[in-house]
Design a protein around this motif. Structure first.
Motif, short mmCIF file in Angstrom:
data_model
loop_
_atom_site.label_atom_id
_atom_site.label_comp_id
_atom_site.label_asym_id
_atom_site.label_seq_id
_atom_site.Cartn_x
_atom_site.Cartn_y
_atom_site.Cartn_z
N SER A 113 -6.89 -3.10 6.25
CA SER A 113 -5.96 -2.24 5.52
C SER A 113 -4.83 -1.68 6.38
CB SER A 113 -6.71 -1.10 4.83
OG SER A 113 -7.68 -0.51 5.67
N GLU A 114 -4.88 -1.89 7.69
CA GLU A 114 -3.75 -1.62 8.58
C GLU A 114 -3.89 -2.48 9.83
OE1 GLU A 114 -2.71 2.36 9.71
OE2 GLU A 114 -3.18 3.20 7.74
N GLN A 128 4.66 -1.92 9.19
CA GLN A 128 4.81 -1.45 7.84
C GLN A 128 6.09 -2.01 7.27
OE1 GLN A 128 4.97 2.85 7.70
NE2 GLN A 128 5.86 2.88 9.75
N ARG A 158 0.86 -1.17 0.00
CA ARG A 158 0.00 0.00 0.00
C ARG A 158 0.90 1.23 0.00
NH1 ARG A 158 -3.97 2.21 4.84
NH2 ARG A 158 -4.67 4.06 3.72
N VAL A 179 -2.94 -5.53 5.10
CA VAL A 179 -1.70 -4.76 5.00
C VAL A 179 -1.09 -4.66 6.40
CG1 VAL A 179 -0.65 -2.52 4.48
CG2 VAL A 179 -2.50 -3.40 3.04
#
Length: 252
Positions: A172-173, A228, A3, A225
């Motif tokens: 998404s996170e 990071q 992402r 996702v």
């Protein structure tokens, strides 16, 4: 899959993703006025019941989301559309993400329809994080402080996705476990989640989180996702260090 969060890279970056077969979820650049940490962070973190129950087409709510300035709204719509037109030729891009965690969010339903009209070939993550407006192709959630779960859409969907009648659930996170590595840091500051006795405990937390997300596929999770890839300035929650010299999962 990566992402590309909050920024647009040069064409060379997307060329290499095209060449390598790296799938990209491309974020629009966020904007608006000064953000209220209560509305974009603390409230949704503490009270999950607020997710999907905060409309972004109400003037007072736009003030809370730092998106009430009509000049900003016009600029965001123009630049988001320009981003899609600029990058649409890159096959590596497989999703457009419009708004993240309420930052500068407004009229996500209208935005999703507009971008879908420009590029109907790619799905749209209209609202990544908290304040879902039942539009776009994903029910897209962030989860840092709760056990990972699989939620379902509730209520009627709007726009082009209403004809389909369902959306994919996407995490998404999540994760974000922090672990600094001396000699490979941007600064002495250290932002990330969790406190660990050492690198081995951190590795166990990362692998447990990834396994937990993988296990949810059987219950309907379409993808995720992890936060990071690498440390970013003071954030030390990457799998790689800030200088990209060290993979924390391999460091001795």
């Amino acid at each position: 899959m990566m992402r590309k969060h909050f920024k647009i890279e040069c064409a060379r970056w997307y060329y290499h993703c095209d060449r390598l077969g790296m799938l990209v979820w491309q974020d629009a650049v966020q904007g608006g006025g000064p953000y209220s940490l209560w509305h974009i962070s603390r409230k949704p973190t503490v009270f999950k019941c607020t997710w999907g129950r905060f409309r972004d087409d109400v003037p007072l709510h736009r003030v809370a989301l730092a998106s009430s300035d009509i000049r900003y709204q016009l600029e965001w719509n123009e630049t988001c559309a320009a981003m899609v037109r600029l990058l649409a030729c890159h096959p590596s891009i497989v999703t457009w993400t419009l708004f993240n965690e309420g930052m500068g969010q407004f009229d996500a339903r209208a935005a999703a329809e507009h971008i879908h009209g420009i590029d109907p070939t790619r799905p749209i993550d209209a609202v990544s994080g908290w304040f879902d407006q039942r539009c776009g192709d994903y029910l897209s959630q962030h989860n840092y402080f709760r056990p990972l779960t699989v939620d379902r859409d509730r209520g009627h969907l709007s726009g082009y996705v209403a004809k389909r009648g369902f959306r994919a659930l996407f995490l998404s996170e999540f994760g974000g476990w922090g672990q600094p590595v001396e000699g490979h840091r941007f600064s002495d500051a250290a932002y990330g989640y969790g406190e660990f006795d050492g690198i081995d405990a951190w590795r166990e937390a990362v692998r447990t989180s990834l396994a937990g997300a993988e296990a949810l596929e059987a219950r309907g999770l379409a993808g995720y996702v992890y936060t990071q890839i690498s440390d970013v300035e003071d954030e030390v929650n990457g799998l790689l260090t800030y200088d990209r010299r060290t993979n924390k999962l391999d460091v001795k």
